[in-house]
Design an enzyme around this catalytic site. Structure first.
Site, mmCIF file in Angstrom:
data_model
loop_
_atom_site.group_PDB
_atom_site.id
_atom_site.type_symbol
_atom_site.label_atom_id
_atom_site.label_comp_id
_atom_site.label_asym_id
_atom_site.label_seq_id
_atom_site.Cartn_x
_atom_site.Cartn_y
_atom_site.Cartn_z
ATOM 1 N N CYS A 132 61.940 55.776 16.797
ATOM 2 C CA CYS A 132 61.655 54.935 15.632
ATOM 3 C C CYS A 132 62.898 54.932 14.742
ATOM 4 C CB CYS A 132 60.393 55.387 14.902
ATOM 5 S SG CYS A 132 60.497 56.987 14.065
ATOM 6 N N ARG A 178 56.497 57.731 12.939
ATOM 7 C CA ARG A 178 55.928 57.153 14.157
ATOM 8 C C ARG A 178 56.313 57.884 15.434
ATOM 9 N NH1 ARG A 178 58.189 51.293 13.329
ATOM 10 N NH2 ARG A 178 59.863 52.587 12.508
ATOM 11 N N ASP A 193 55.616 50.700 10.467
ATOM 12 C CA ASP A 193 56.149 51.894 9.825
ATOM 13 C C ASP A 193 55.290 52.234 8.609
ATOM 14 O OD1 ASP A 193 57.613 53.943 8.688
ATOM 15 O OD2 ASP A 193 59.529 52.892 8.824
#
Length: 179
Positions: free
Chosen positions: A26, A32, A145
């Site tokens: 990420c 994440r 996100d």
């Protein structure tokens, strides 16, 4: 199972008989991708594949190298029975192409950042994480996100990660067992 992008199979391992290595990537490696690393690792262990598959995570940016995951991500994982204590942020770089069999980007921006570093590496090993999500469509491949939002964003990410990780493990079970 066929993924939304038409990638119905996982890339072959770099070396026959070696541990299959998956990287989840990420932006900062504190929300994440660490959630995905922890959940996928847990599901692999439950399936008895932990000796055959290793999961690592990284961020495309350097901001959180060496730091633990976001406290909200860690609290959510802990509340769901996962161990979130071992994670320390890392940054993805081109050397990971030689070390990983499958690189899963959490969103299209991360995917672009990763593929910009390819320099002759096998582009087929870089996929979107949600390519394997049974609920994702072609226009719905990003894991959002949650960093700048509230707790509900982390819950959404965990739900996406949970079902996608289950699908990845199912595919690995078939492919590693010759199916």
């Amino acid at each position: 199972m066929t993924s939304p992008s038409g990638t119905g199979r996982l890339p072959r391992g770099r070396t026959p008989g070696s541990t299959y290595r998956i990287a989840v990537v990420c932006l900062g490696n504190i929300c994440r991708s660490p959630i995905a690393e922890v959940v996928l690792t847990d599901k692999l262990a439950r399936a008895g594949l932990d000796g055959h598959v290793e999961v690592v995570s990284a961020g495309t940016g350097p901001w959180h190298v060496g730091e633990p995951m976001d406290r909200r991500a860690a609290a959510l994982l802990t509340a769901h029975g996962y161990d979130a204590t071992a994670h320390r942020g890392q940054q993805f770089d081109a050397t990971w192409f030689a070390e990983c069999d499958l690189i899963l980007a959490m969103d299209t921006s991360n995917h672009a950042d990763i593929t910009d570093q390819l320099e002759g590496a096998d582009e087929g090993r870089v996929r979107m994480f949600r390519d394997f999500d049974p609920r994702a469509g072609d226009g719905d491949r990003d894991v959002p996100d949650p960093y700048f939002g509230g707790d509900e964003g982390f819950e959404t990410v965990l739900a996406m990660v949970d079902r996608t990780a289950a699908a990845v493990v199912e595919m690995l079970e078939r492919e590693l067992n010759g199916g």
